[in-house]
Design a protein around this motif. Sequence first.
Motif, PDB file in Angstrom:
ATOM      1  N   PRO A 354       0.840  -1.197   0.000  1.00  0.00           N
ATOM      2  CA  PRO A 354       0.000   0.000   0.000  1.00  0.00           C
ATOM      3  C   PRO A 354       0.879   1.253   0.000  1.00  0.00           C
ATOM      4  O   PRO A 354       2.070   1.204   0.321  1.00  0.00           O
ATOM      5  N   ALA A 355       0.317   2.406  -0.304  1.00  0.00           N
ATOM      6  CA  ALA A 355       1.068   3.658  -0.318  1.00  0.00           C
ATOM      7  C   ALA A 355       1.605   3.948   1.082  1.00  0.00           C
ATOM      8  O   ALA A 355       0.961   3.647   2.089  1.00  0.00           O
ATOM      9  N   PRO A 356       2.842   4.506   1.190  1.00  0.00           N
ATOM     10  CA  PRO A 356       3.415   4.782   2.514  1.00  0.00           C
ATOM     11  C   PRO A 356       2.583   5.810   3.278  1.00  0.00           C
ATOM     12  O   PRO A 356       1.984   6.723   2.683  1.00  0.00           O
ATOM     13  N   ALA A 357       2.558   5.640   4.612  1.00  0.00           N
ATOM     14  CA  ALA A 357       1.774   6.545   5.456  1.00  0.00           C
ATOM     15  C   ALA A 357       2.478   7.894   5.568  1.00  0.00           C
ATOM     16  O   ALA A 357       3.700   7.988   5.606  1.00  0.00           O
ATOM     17  N   ALA A 358       1.675   8.957   5.616  1.00  0.00           N
ATOM     18  CA  ALA A 358       2.236  10.302   5.790  1.00  0.00           C
ATOM     19  C   ALA A 358       2.780  10.453   7.207  1.00  0.00           C
ATOM     20  O   ALA A 358       2.339   9.780   8.151  1.00  0.00           O
ATOM     21  N   ALA A 384       5.202  11.874  14.206  1.00  0.00           N
ATOM     22  CA  ALA A 384       3.918  11.168  14.163  1.00  0.00           C
ATOM     23  C   ALA A 384       3.781  10.534  12.781  1.00  0.00           C
ATOM     24  O   ALA A 384       4.240  11.114  11.790  1.00  0.00           O
ATOM     25  N   PRO A 385       3.175   9.324  12.689  1.00  0.00           N
ATOM     26  CA  PRO A 385       2.561   8.551  13.770  1.00  0.00           C
ATOM     27  C   PRO A 385       3.593   7.935  14.690  1.00  0.00           C
ATOM     28  O   PRO A 385       4.776   7.847  14.351  1.00  0.00           O
ATOM     29  N   ALA A 386       3.096   7.488  15.817  1.00  0.00           N
ATOM     30  CA  ALA A 386       3.992   7.038  16.870  1.00  0.00           C
ATOM     31  C   ALA A 386       4.751   5.769  16.508  1.00  0.00           C
ATOM     32  O   ALA A 386       5.810   5.502  17.071  1.00  0.00           O
ATOM     33  N   ASP A 387       4.207   4.961  15.545  1.00  0.00           N
ATOM     34  CA  ASP A 387       4.887   3.712  15.209  1.00  0.00           C
ATOM     35  C   ASP A 387       5.902   3.891  14.085  1.00  0.00           C
ATOM     36  O   ASP A 387       6.495   2.916  13.610  1.00  0.00           O
ATOM     37  N   ALA A 388       6.130   5.141  13.673  1.00  0.00           N
ATOM     38  CA  ALA A 388       7.119   5.387  12.633  1.00  0.00           C
ATOM     39  C   ALA A 388       8.512   5.110  13.174  1.00  0.00           C
ATOM     40  O   ALA A 388       8.820   5.403  14.328  1.00  0.00           O
ATOM     41  N   SER A 409       8.857   7.749  19.538  1.00  0.00           N
ATOM     42  CA  SER A 409       8.611   8.706  18.464  1.00  0.00           C
ATOM     43  C   SER A 409       9.419   9.982  18.671  1.00  0.00           C
ATOM     44  O   SER A 409       9.111  11.021  18.078  1.00  0.00           O
ATOM     45  N   VAL A 410      10.459   9.928  19.558  1.00  0.00           N
ATOM     46  CA  VAL A 410      11.185  11.131  19.955  1.00  0.00           C
ATOM     47  C   VAL A 410      12.679  10.961  19.693  1.00  0.00           C
ATOM     48  O   VAL A 410      13.237   9.873  19.861  1.00  0.00           O
ATOM     49  N   ALA A 411      13.297  12.063  19.253  1.00  0.00           N
ATOM     50  CA  ALA A 411      14.751  12.120  19.124  1.00  0.00           C
ATOM     51  C   ALA A 411      15.235  13.428  19.756  1.00  0.00           C
ATOM     52  O   ALA A 411      14.573  14.473  19.617  1.00  0.00           O
ATOM     53  N   GLU A 412      16.373  13.382  20.472  1.00  0.00           N
ATOM     54  CA  GLU A 412      16.860  14.582  21.172  1.00  0.00           C
ATOM     55  C   GLU A 412      18.325  14.817  20.841  1.00  0.00           C
ATOM     56  O   GLU A 412      19.128  13.880  20.779  1.00  0.00           O
ATOM     57  N   PHE A 436       6.989   2.197   3.846  1.00  0.00           N
ATOM     58  CA  PHE A 436       5.927   2.194   4.845  1.00  0.00           C
ATOM     59  C   PHE A 436       5.580   3.602   5.340  1.00  0.00           C
ATOM     60  O   PHE A 436       4.433   3.856   5.710  1.00  0.00           O
ATOM     61  N   PHE A 437       6.583   4.498   5.390  1.00  0.00           N
ATOM     62  CA  PHE A 437       6.330   5.852   5.889  1.00  0.00           C
ATOM     63  C   PHE A 437       7.002   6.870   4.971  1.00  0.00           C
ATOM     64  O   PHE A 437       8.076   6.608   4.412  1.00  0.00           O
ATOM     65  N   GLU A 438       6.370   8.000   4.856  1.00  0.00           N
ATOM     66  CA  GLU A 438       6.955   9.101   4.113  1.00  0.00           C
ATOM     67  C   GLU A 438       7.862   9.905   5.046  1.00  0.00           C
ATOM     68  O   GLU A 438       7.662   9.934   6.258  1.00  0.00           O
ATOM     69  N   GLY A 439       8.857  10.588   4.489  1.00  0.00           N
ATOM     70  CA  GLY A 439       9.670  11.495   5.280  1.00  0.00           C
ATOM     71  C   GLY A 439       8.931  12.811   5.512  1.00  0.00           C
ATOM     72  O   GLY A 439       7.917  13.094   4.869  1.00  0.00           O
ATOM     73  N   SER A 440       9.433  13.616   6.449  1.00  0.00           N
ATOM     74  CA  SER A 440       8.797  14.907   6.723  1.00  0.00           C
ATOM     75  C   SER A 440       9.823  15.877   7.328  1.00  0.00           C
ATOM     76  O   SER A 440      10.863  15.457   7.849  1.00  0.00           O
ATOM     77  N   THR A 441       9.536  17.168   7.254  1.00  0.00           N
ATOM     78  CA  THR A 441      10.400  18.234   7.773  1.00  0.00           C
ATOM     79  C   THR A 441       9.545  19.202   8.565  1.00  0.00           C
ATOM     80  O   THR A 441       8.364  19.412   8.260  1.00  0.00           O
ATOM     81  N   THR A 442      10.146  19.796   9.606  1.00  0.00           N
ATOM     82  CA  THR A 442       9.397  20.787  10.391  1.00  0.00           C
ATOM     83  C   THR A 442       8.905  21.893   9.469  1.00  0.00           C
ATOM     84  O   THR A 442       9.642  22.348   8.582  1.00  0.00           O
TER      85      THR A 442
END
Length: 520
Positions: A354-358, A384-388, A409-412, A436-442
């Motif tokens: 299936p298409a990767p999740a946003a 998000a989502p938390a399982d990414a 779901s956190v990186a520091e 499975f997941f798309e990338g994202s930027t702030t």
Amino acid sequence: MNTRLRGTLAAVAAALVVALAGVVVPALPASAATIGTLELRDAGGRPMPSIDAAQLPSFTTAVATGACPVGFRDATRLAIVAGASTFVASSNQTITDATAPATATLDTPVADYSTAGTLTVRLQCLDIQNGIGVVSTSYYESTLTSSGGSRYAVTPAPTIVVEATTIALAVSPASPVVVGANVVLTATVTRAAITGSVEFFDGGVSLGSEPVSGGVASFDSTAFGLGLHSFTAVFTPNEPVYYAQSTTAAPTVITVVERPTSTTIAVAAPATVNVGTDSVLTANVAPTMAGGSVTFSAGAATLGTAPVVGGVARLSIAGLAAGEYDVTATFTPSNPILFEASTTASARRLVVLPAPAASSIALTVAGPSTPRVGDRLALTATVAPADATGTVEFLDDGVVLDTVGLSGSVAELVIPSAVLGTHSYTARFVPADARFFEGSTTPAPLLVTVAAAPVAVPTPTATPGASTGAPARVAPAAADPDGSLAFTGFAMGGLVLLAAGLLGGGGALVASRRRRAAQD
């Protein structure tokens, strides 16, 4: 007449006497005369130019060239005349149409009347009076002439229209044919009821004859050698009196060739792709000089066809629904004389996901509200989502500071010592598996301004009794016991101004005890 014929005809006559009970058959008067001829016909109604007394019955019906004479139109019968003797060969048969040509049918086959010489088949017309048959002096007859044996020619010979026939030839398999292959020649003759035989030819050489059954005759062989073969066929009917011989209109030509080079094909495909993603299927054909095309399939569905270039065929596909596909490939040579077709020995599994999740990412900073140089800062990215799963890149004005793996779901990222200036912090999420997941930027940078640290200054020592508005005297440093170095300071709103002067080439400050004394 021979003894056999006499006995046969006598037996027939005796049987007919019983059948005709009470009917008198007088001898023909001397004035009897022939008024026409007969046409002898077989069971199919066809006129017979000759008959065979040994094949029973030799003929079935006799048809006269005209009707019975007036006054003798009650019945007909057939008689066979051998020399001076007349023998009845059929019973009396009632005439139903007095004006139609007279006919009579054999109801008792003549067993065998073969003899050398001449026989006469005579159709007699009768007038039945009080159950007594009176034979007309006029009759119809034909002559059977034998030169010996049982075959008789009918005189006068009937007019027979010979029916034309046609023959068509089919050859399988189609040209070109690999040497050693079984080649089948099939001839089809018009009118399936016609019997006979078909002789097959390769060029001018006879291959053999086969009987016609149901209008078809066939011949097959695996012995045809390399090169061109020109096939024809000739039909010969069993009854050439009624049917004509025929030959195929044109030869059927095939080429027998050497066995083509075998080929192999293997298919390659990505293990997984996402819905809507272009994927390339690849097939490798050996030997590489084999030209042609490759058809890619998934089960019974055809995905597409691509040409083979240098032994490789590539097909770009998209639009497959999510699911699993077993991909195979079939090679079709452009020249089957030189190369054989081939199909992949096993399928390649293609999984369409299936298409990767946003995804989305947010960035925060922890530290002093007004950070200064050297302060500790902590950048926190939440995905998000938390399982990414994946990593987060932390950037300062587009420059990557570090890459940190997600925990939950956190990186520091900790900055132990802030640097002077304004910082434009962003974070970028890089998924561990882009299927499975798309990338994202702030969506926007986080601006943080780091101020300079404060300057540390020594606290001056004030002279006892001096007013707050008067200059404060600073005692000479212990390192300057001779009074050559002195500090003069003025307190102005908490800011201490220091002045120093250089003493000529010796480097002493201008301030001196004598000046301070003069000021006093």
